[in-house]
Every structure is written in C-alpha cells, then in structure tokens.
Design an enzyme around this catalytic site. Sequence first.
Site, PDB file in Angstrom:
ATOM      1  N   PRO A  65       0.778  -1.227   0.000  1.00 15.10           N
ATOM      2  CA  PRO A  65       0.000   0.000   0.000  1.00 15.10           C
ATOM      3  C   PRO A  65       0.813   1.282   0.000  1.00 15.10           C
ATOM      4  CG  PRO A  65      -0.079  -1.057   2.142  1.00 15.10           C
ATOM      5  CD  PRO A  65       0.636  -1.986   1.237  1.00 15.10           C
ATOM      6  N   CYS A  66       2.048   1.244   0.446  1.00 15.22           N
ATOM      7  CA  CYS A  66       2.706   2.519   0.719  1.00 15.22           C
ATOM      8  C   CYS A  66       2.940   3.334  -0.540  1.00 15.22           C
ATOM      9  CB  CYS A  66       4.011   2.302   1.469  1.00 15.22           C
ATOM     10  SG  CYS A  66       5.252   1.455   0.497  1.00 15.22           S
ATOM     11  N   ARG A  67       2.898   2.711  -1.704  1.00 15.47           N
ATOM     12  CA  ARG A  67       3.176   3.489  -2.908  1.00 15.47           C
ATOM     13  C   ARG A  67       1.918   3.985  -3.601  1.00 15.47           C
ATOM     14  NH1 ARG A  67       8.553   2.353  -3.434  1.00 15.47           N
ATOM     15  NH2 ARG A  67       9.117   0.218  -2.863  1.00 15.47           N
TER      16      ARG A  67
END
Lengths: 342, 295
Positions: free
Chosen positions: B239-241
């Site tokens: 998810p972080c990107r």
Amino acid sequence: MLSSMADQVKELILQFAPFQSSVDEGFWHRLSSLKLNKLGIDDSPIPITGFYAPCSHRQVSNHLTLLAESLPPESSEQSLTPAISRGNRNRCPVPGILYNTNTLEGFQALDKQSLLKAEAKKIWEDILSGEAEKDSSLLLRFLVVSFADLKNWSFHYWFAFPALILDPPATVVDLKPAAQWFSAQEVESVTTACNEWRSMCSSTDVPFFLVSISSNSAVTVRHLAEFEACQRDGNKVLFGFYDPCHLPNNPGWPLRNFLWFIFRRWSLQKVQFFCYRENRGFAYLELSLVGEASISNSQESRDHQNMPNAVGWELNNRGKKAPRCISLAKTMDPTRLAIAAA
Amino acid sequence: MVLTQKIHEAFKGTVERITSPRTVSAFKEKGVLSINEFIVAGDNLVSKCPTWSWESGEPSKRKSYLPQDKQFLITRNVPCLRRAASIEEEYEAAGGEVLLDNEDNDGWLATHGKPKENKHDEDEELPSMETLEISKKNTIQSISSYFGGEEEEEIPDMAEFDEADNLVENDPATLQTTYLVAHEPDDDNILRTRTYDVSITMLLQPELVLEDVSQDHARKTVTIEDHPHLPGKHASVHPCRHGAVMKKIIDVLMSRGVEPEVDKYLFLFLKFMASVIPTIEYDYTMDFDLGSSSS
C-alpha cells in the site's frame, strides 16, 4: 447410414452444459471452525447457501460458489445482526445441503444415489406444490458431500446439481444468439428491461423470470407468477433464466428443472427460452441465447405423478465421476504457519 | 482468486488511504481518499461497473470506520487469459507502453499502455479462443473446469472407491465435457487461460499468482499476504506506494486539462492495477470519462 441417422437424432436433443462448482477457501475455514468449536461429531446435514450469477464474460462460465457465508454463523449472536451477506446481483442465493462426514470411510459409504434422489424429490415437490413459482431458486437446489480431514487439513468433497430428466429428452427446434432472434427494436427494449430487472433489489437475485413482449415491441420482465396475465394480454412470452454458461450452442444447467416446471405448470409442449447472459455486468444479447425446445407430450410424461429420474453428480477435474480433494495445509496447519512465520 | 486478490489490492490501497481517517480531502494533493470519498468512489464503481459489489467479509475482521455492508469491493470469476510475461513481450513489440518513473526507480506502466487484448476489436480479445474451438468441440467448456483442475494435483486419486457407487449417468441431455485434465495441457492456447476464482487459489501455490503480475511489480509492490477481510492468502499490492502513484496519475490528467473527480478515483485506481496485473480482465472502466474536462 444408421449411425448418421443416430447422429442426427442426437443433434436434435437439447444438451445442457453442466453447472460447475467453486469453493472459496473461506468456506473450508468456516466449516473447520464449526466442526471444531460447535458441531463436534454431530454429522447431521447442514443447510447451506450457494451463490451464482449470470455468465458475465464471453470466455468463461460462472460457477456455483460456496463462500464462508454459505455456512451458518458459528456463534448464535451473529445471527442477530442484520443479514447483510445475503444476495446481490453478483451473488444469487441458491439453497443447498451439506452432508459432512466424520471419517473418510463414512464419506465413501454415503449412498450418493439416494442423496441425489432425495434432493431431486424436494425440487419435484416444490414444482408440484407451486413453491417453485414463488421462490424460483428452489429449482436450483444442490447438494455437497464432504469429509473434512482436520488432521491433515484436506477436504474431500463432491457436488451434485440434481436435474430432473425429461424422457424422451427435449429437442431443439431453434437456438440462436438473442441478438439475432429479436428484432432490432426488441433487442433494445429487452436489454433495457433486463437491466432494470437486474438493478432492482427485489428482482436482482431472482434467477427465473418471464420476458413479455407486446405486439408493439414493448418489453417487460415479469415474475413467473404473472404468466397468465401476460398471456391474457396476448403478449409473446419467453422463459428467461440467469444462465451461468457461456457456450454459444448450449444452454446452462438451470434450464433443465425450469423446463420440467414449465411443462408441469402450464402443459406447454413448445417452450421459448431465453438464456440471459451479461457482459461487464450488463445485459448482453450477443452472448445470450434464445431457443425453442420441444417437449414430447407422451401419455406417460403427461400423467407423470411419480418423480422423474435425476442426474447431476459433477465430474471431477479428471473428468471422472469422483470426488475432488483440496489441501489447505499451507494456510491452515498451525505448525506450517508457525514455520512460515518464523 | 484473482478477484479476491485484486479486490484485496483495491482494498488495501483504500485502507492505506484511510488509516489516518481524513475529513479533509487530500485527493488532488496526495492522491489519497478520505473514508467518505472512498465510499462515494466505491458506490460509483459498483453502479457503473456492476460486476463489482460491496461486501462485508468476515464479521471478526470488520473495520469500524467503514459501514458494515461496505467493507470492501469485490468482483469474482474474472478470466485471466494469459501470463504476464507474454503481455510484456507484446507491449515491447507494440512499443505501446508508457513507463513512468518515480524517484525510487520503480517503473510502472501507465494506464493507456493497455494490453492489446483490451482494445476494442472483440475478435482480437481472445486470440486463443478460435484455436480452442477448432481443436476440440467442447474445449471451451473445459477452460473453466480446468481452472479448478490444479487443486487435485498433489492429492491421491480417490477414484478407486467410486466404482461401486454405480454413478453412471447415461443422460443424452447432458453436454459431455470431453476435455477435462488435471494438469495444464501442452496446448499453449489453453495454457494461457486462467480464471481467478477461489478454488484455484489453494491449488496454485499463492506464489504462482505472481506469474500473472507484471514482473516490474512482482517482487516489489506485490506480495502474498493475509486478506484483511477474507480467510487465506492473497496477492497484495503494497500500500505505501499507492498514494504516490495515484498522485502521478492525477497530475498527468490535470496536465491534460482534465479535472479529476473523487468519485472516479477507483476507476483511476483500477487503471493503475491493470498495469500491475495486465492479464486479468477486470478493468471495465475504460469507457468512462475519468474526470470533467476543465475546458
């Protein structure tokens, strides 16, 4: 000569593509948990709910799917919360029953013919009593036999989709893509009417219906109970159903019991049916089929009070009439999970 | 499976955007959604692309910040017509892809570099189909049967015992499936078609799912994890990107004079996902405008 005649006759028989099953991992997770925490060695049959939807892609058929929600909830308090996992347009609920045995021997010893017959009998009785007219999903009843090996996290199972046999079989008078069968004007109004039916909460998960076409090509989709009203209006009526099958030359399995229902209920010998299929979630008449089936009106079938024979055990992936098996050790075995997490 | 898997991606992206529940829209600035924006975008996706549904998932896994009946979005039984590697070859051959780089050098394919099969010509959509029909009359049917096929691979055949059951059903009205196999046949045309539905997940080692994920992403943004709402392992997009990538897509749109709208967010998101998993036919959103033109 003889054989070519036989081929010809065979080609006329309306052949139905078998229903295909698909079991979500979540189903086995919940069944295991039910067995361990609630049911114990109680192996009474469990009412379950399968889900299916019309074919929505021209390359693949839809399945009858079992999800975690197909099983009753584990704790009774959960059943007090609103039933939010009921059907929607992509998950039409179908009643089924699960016979889960405690041992492999018990699984193998199940009298599968009798179990199929018992389920087919319910369908037959619902046809005779008119229940199937009120709740058409009853025509789709299915059963699953299983053995959950919780020592090895493997699951043996076998689906049956009981279909009442017409004897002699129904024959094909005509079968073509719906887009060719309807006039251009009708194509448009059938598409609109079907999309409306599918977008309404009250009808979106009702798998059998009527397509009523008036003389000026106005189309409405109606409930089965409205058949007489449609006829009184002098409308042309097609018997429609959500067809999970994608094949261009064969209707899917749900039409089988539907034909019996139509034949018993209205004594029709020529039945125009509509295999409703979608593309991207909308009515798609290029892929949908319209056909006419001829049902032989022999004395025997007209007076049929006895239940017809039934078939419907699913083939396994090797094409055999045998169970399937799936191992979930990888995601369920605590030892393996611990190792994987380390 | 892929479905679940994909959903999961959409879902995780969403969660990420939601973990610090936002009340102020940061859609254009950061490429992220508030909870309400997510619901609006999800409702819009479900209405425009009705193969998608909201679901509530496992009761024990429900997130209190989302409505009970709108925990995540899902679409099932989505065909995957070939492996990602072959798509990438095609991209390269066609020279049609647009590679956008971010600072980390995590190249990702821009949305309009669609796989050839997604273009409009229906006949081209399924290059293998024709061959299938010719090669054997009922083969098409076997495609879906075949998906489930791998599940039995390592399991002892139990067929021995059923002989006694006498379950011979000689029914002339049953369409015979003549092509059922337990392993991928040599025929390349068939090999290409997978459908991601639940039964395959188990059978396929979850890692094999990565074959259907663009290799640029297979080991970086896509990992195999527990699904936040459903049991079992699923491929997940890290998810972080998402925010950064979505921000880029939004910037590209805005530079073209298109004003992105929040309720179209998931359409954009699916475009991004379609570049990560190019083989799966779940992106039905290309026919829709992605924003209102500012002109």
